[in-house]
Scaffold this motif. Structure first.
Motif, short mmCIF file in Angstrom:
data_model
loop_
_atom_site.label_atom_id
_atom_site.label_comp_id
_atom_site.label_asym_id
_atom_site.label_seq_id
_atom_site.Cartn_x
_atom_site.Cartn_y
_atom_site.Cartn_z
N ALA A 236 37.41 71.40 27.96
CA ALA A 236 38.65 72.16 27.74
C ALA A 236 39.28 71.78 26.39
N ASP A 237 39.32 70.48 26.11
CA ASP A 237 39.87 70.02 24.83
C ASP A 237 39.15 70.66 23.65
N ALA A 238 37.82 70.60 23.72
CA ALA A 238 37.02 71.11 22.60
C ALA A 238 37.26 72.61 22.44
N TYR A 239 37.39 73.31 23.56
CA TYR A 239 37.54 74.77 23.45
C TYR A 239 38.93 75.16 22.95
N GLN A 240 39.89 74.34 23.30
CA GLN A 240 41.24 74.59 22.78
C GLN A 240 41.18 74.58 21.24
N ASN A 241 40.40 73.64 20.69
CA ASN A 241 40.26 73.58 19.23
C ASN A 241 39.51 74.77 18.68
N VAL A 242 38.46 75.19 19.38
CA VAL A 242 37.69 76.37 18.91
C VAL A 242 38.63 77.57 18.83
N LEU A 243 39.42 77.78 19.88
CA LEU A 243 40.32 78.95 19.91
C LEU A 243 41.33 78.88 18.76
N LYS A 244 41.82 77.68 18.51
CA LYS A 244 42.83 77.53 17.46
C LYS A 244 42.19 77.73 16.07
N ASN A 245 41.09 77.02 15.85
CA ASN A 245 40.52 77.00 14.49
C ASN A 245 39.83 78.32 14.13
N GLU A 246 39.16 78.92 15.12
CA GLU A 246 38.39 80.13 14.77
C GLU A 246 39.19 81.40 14.92
N PHE A 247 40.10 81.40 15.91
CA PHE A 247 40.75 82.68 16.23
C PHE A 247 42.27 82.62 16.08
N SER A 248 42.79 81.46 15.67
CA SER A 248 44.24 81.24 15.62
C SER A 248 44.88 81.55 16.98
N ILE A 249 44.17 81.25 18.05
CA ILE A 249 44.74 81.45 19.39
C ILE A 249 45.20 80.08 19.90
N GLN A 250 46.47 80.01 20.27
CA GLN A 250 47.00 78.74 20.81
C GLN A 250 47.02 78.87 22.33
N VAL A 251 46.33 77.95 23.01
CA VAL A 251 46.46 77.92 24.48
C VAL A 251 46.85 76.50 24.87
N THR A 252 47.61 76.39 25.96
CA THR A 252 47.93 75.04 26.44
C THR A 252 46.97 74.70 27.58
N LEU A 253 46.72 73.39 27.72
CA LEU A 253 45.80 72.94 28.76
C LEU A 253 46.60 72.65 30.03
N GLN A 254 45.99 72.90 31.14
CA GLN A 254 46.65 72.59 32.40
C GLN A 254 45.62 72.13 33.41
N ASN A 255 45.88 70.95 34.01
CA ASN A 255 44.90 70.43 34.96
C ASN A 255 45.34 70.70 36.39
N ASN A 256 45.36 71.96 36.77
CA ASN A 256 45.56 72.28 38.19
C ASN A 256 45.14 73.72 38.42
N LYS A 257 45.21 74.11 39.69
CA LYS A 257 44.72 75.45 40.00
C LYS A 257 45.84 76.37 40.47
N VAL A 258 47.08 75.95 40.25
CA VAL A 258 48.19 76.74 40.77
C VAL A 258 48.27 78.10 40.07
N LEU A 259 48.01 78.07 38.78
CA LEU A 259 48.13 79.33 38.04
C LEU A 259 46.92 80.22 38.29
N SER A 260 47.16 81.49 38.44
CA SER A 260 46.01 82.36 38.64
C SER A 260 46.05 83.57 37.71
N GLU A 261 47.04 83.64 36.87
CA GLU A 261 47.12 84.77 35.94
C GLU A 261 47.27 84.26 34.52
N ASN A 262 46.80 85.05 33.61
CA ASN A 262 46.91 84.71 32.19
C ASN A 262 46.28 83.35 31.89
#
Ligand code: ACM
Length: 543
Positions: free
Chosen positions: A66-92
């Protein structure tokens, strides 16, 4: 009349819907991903990233992916995502999940309009699912989307390799890292590192410092090129960088031939050679040679966690002339009933195989090792001499695991266009993109009786005529995409065809543009003139 008209329009609508549906299915087989996934079903609509999108991982073990992919999204696509370690969220969300039923490198990628789910049995599969996702992201006017799609994917081969020769010309750490990045995007997972040969010894061995004081001086195009090699710290850094991308690094320390750099540094180990091939060999009849090799491997196994050491073992006859007159070698042949110099060579390979095995590693050798008497339990063969298919057949019949890397079409130092002047050909044959692409289909008959023994395939780049990155890129791309697809995608199941592949290549070339990679463009040949590497003009091309 009206009724007839209504019926007609119903029929027209029906035909239209049918056509639209079949077109959509057709489009579904054409998502722009290399290597092509095994099963793709394209849906309607898009997932859209926004500043609230989260990258969710179900298990702490997945944090590094997850960490590595967060960087890929930021560096290659300028997409910022936050990491979350649980399964409560199911959308977006991009939701990383474990599914123990899937194979080691398999993944399922389910892109819906409100979420993306990627499932695998562990980090490797998730990593590959996310590489596919990266190829599917489209960014326009600052908005990034992914088409709704359901993908089930797994590789046909576990060994998907690229070999780089850094003895002839040294490329350096940054070049290697960029190659590892692109390999990872193409789901290649073995970096075979040809680190020693005639022109230079490129790996620091602390016990034998002359190897990197004298043996590392020179290159194919300039015998006086300044010393160039990797320190042990740099090697560890590269091995770690590769591991983060699920790439295993396999070192090749070539012997008993192609060892000129050793002979230059430690003449007491040299078995001689003549003319152009002076000091080409290790001395095969001295115990000190085997101690030397064993000591080197002690350091090699500390640096490379891979379960293999590649010992080369190719083309010994180029420079073993002195073996025929060296009294110590002749006596050894007699005393050990080795018959002749070939028997001596085979003895050497068996001894080195024992050394490699004693260090807990399996030996890999070029196809010269087929007849040496090493056991198929202890060694793996890289079949490279495409003009000797009988060696492949024999290796398979003898029970060896093999890796396919025949010169035609897997050697990328061969030219890829008839107009290219610099690089090899074989009796006029060369390796254009389409030839590489058709490899699996063409080889299938030869390997069909022993499919389980074929571990995979690999592209090899020998760098005699490749002095710098510009030319290395030119020779590697886009052919690397074709090898990647051969090694990953089942060509029958996925219904591969070259014309459709070309469309995906064009998209991938745009990705390479981001990194200023100097690929050959087969679709606009004049846009990419053949770069000239070495200053040495004597051998532009030979077999
Ligand atoms: C080789 O090309 N000599 C393996």
């Amino acid at each position: 009349m009206n009724i007839r008209k209504t019926r007609l329009s119903t029929l027209v609508i029906f035909i239209f819907c049918f056509l639209a549906l079949s077109l959509n299915t057709y489009a579904g087989s054409e998502i722009n991903v290399i290597p092509k996934p095994q099963k793709v079903s394209l849906g309607q609509g898009y997932f859209s990233f926004n500043p609230q999108t989260k990258l969710v991982y179900a298990d702490n073990a997945l944090k590094s992916v997850a960490d590595a992919y967060q960087n890929v999204l930021k560096n290659e696509f300028s997409i910022q995502v936050t990491l979350q370690n649980n399964k409560v969220l199911s959308e977006n969300v991009i939701d990383l999940q474990l599914d123990s039923k899937l194979g080691k490198e398999a993944y399922v990628l389910d892109v819906q309009t409100d979420k993306i789910v990627c499932k695998a049995s562990g980090n490797a599969g998730l990593f590959y699912g996310l590489q596919t996702l990266a190829q599917l992201i489209q960014t326009e006017n600052g908005k990034s989307t992914v088409p709704v799609v359901f993908i089930e994917d797994a590789p046909v081969y576990g060994w998907r390799g690229y070999m780089l020769d850094e003895s002839r010309h040294f490329m350096g750490k940054d070049v290697v890292k960029q190659y590892l990045d692109i390999m990872a995007r193409l789901k290649l997972n073995v970096f075979h590192w040809h680190l020693t040969d005639e022109q230079g010894w490129r790996i620091e061995i602390k016990r034998y410092p002359l190897l990197t004081q004298e043996g590392s001086v020179g290159s194919w195009s300039d015998a006086n090129a300044p010393s160039a090699f990797y320190t042990q710290d740099e090697i560890k850094e590269i091995v770690e960088y590769a591991a983060q991308r699920h790439i295993m690094v396999v070192p090749e320390i070539d012997m008993p031939g192609h060892a000129t750099a050793v002979g230059r540094s430690y003449p007491e180990i040299s078995g001689g050679g003549e003319g152009r091939w002076k000091d080409f060999t290790f001395h095969p009849a001295r115990e000190t040679t085997y101690e030397f090799i064993s000591n080197i491997f002690d350091e090699v196994v500390e640096l490379f966690p891979a379960p293999y050491i590649h010992i080369g073992a190719d083309e010994v006859h180029f420079g073993n002339q002195s073996w025929f007159t060296d009294p110590q070698i002749q006596k050894f042949i007699k005393n050990h009933n080795l018959k002749d110099e070939i028997g001596m060579e085979h003895y050497f390979v068996r001894r080195v195989c024992d050394i490699v095995n004693a260090k807990g590693r399996k030996m890999i050798g070029w196809d010269e090792i087929v007849n040496t008497g090493v056991s198929p339990d202890k060694a793996i063969i890289m079949w490279w001499r495409h003009d000797k298919p009988e060696l492949l057949t024999q290796a398979l019949n003898d029970g060896f695991d093999i890796i396919l890397t025949p010169r035609i079409p897997c050697y990328f130092d061969f030219v890829q266009d008839d107009n290219h002047k610099i690089g090899r050909r074989w009796a006029g044959d060369f390796n254009e993109l389409e030839t590489v692409y058709n490899f699996s289909g063409n080889i299938s008959k030869l390997i069909s009786s022993h499919p389980k023994q074929v571990l995979g395939m690999q592209a090899n780049v020998w760098t005699e005529r490749i002095k710098d990155k510009k030319r290395l890129d030119f020779m590697t791309y886009p052919r690397l995409m074709a090898i990647a697809e051969n090694a990953w995608t089942d060509n029958k199941a996925a219904n591969l065809n070259y014309n459709e592949f070309e469309n995906r290549v064009k998209i991938f070339l745009k990705y390479l543009d981001q990194f200023n990679i100097n690929y050959f463009n087969p679709f606009n040949k004049n846009s990419t003139p053949e770069p000239w590497g070495p200053d040495r003009q004597d051998v532009l091309a030979d077999g």
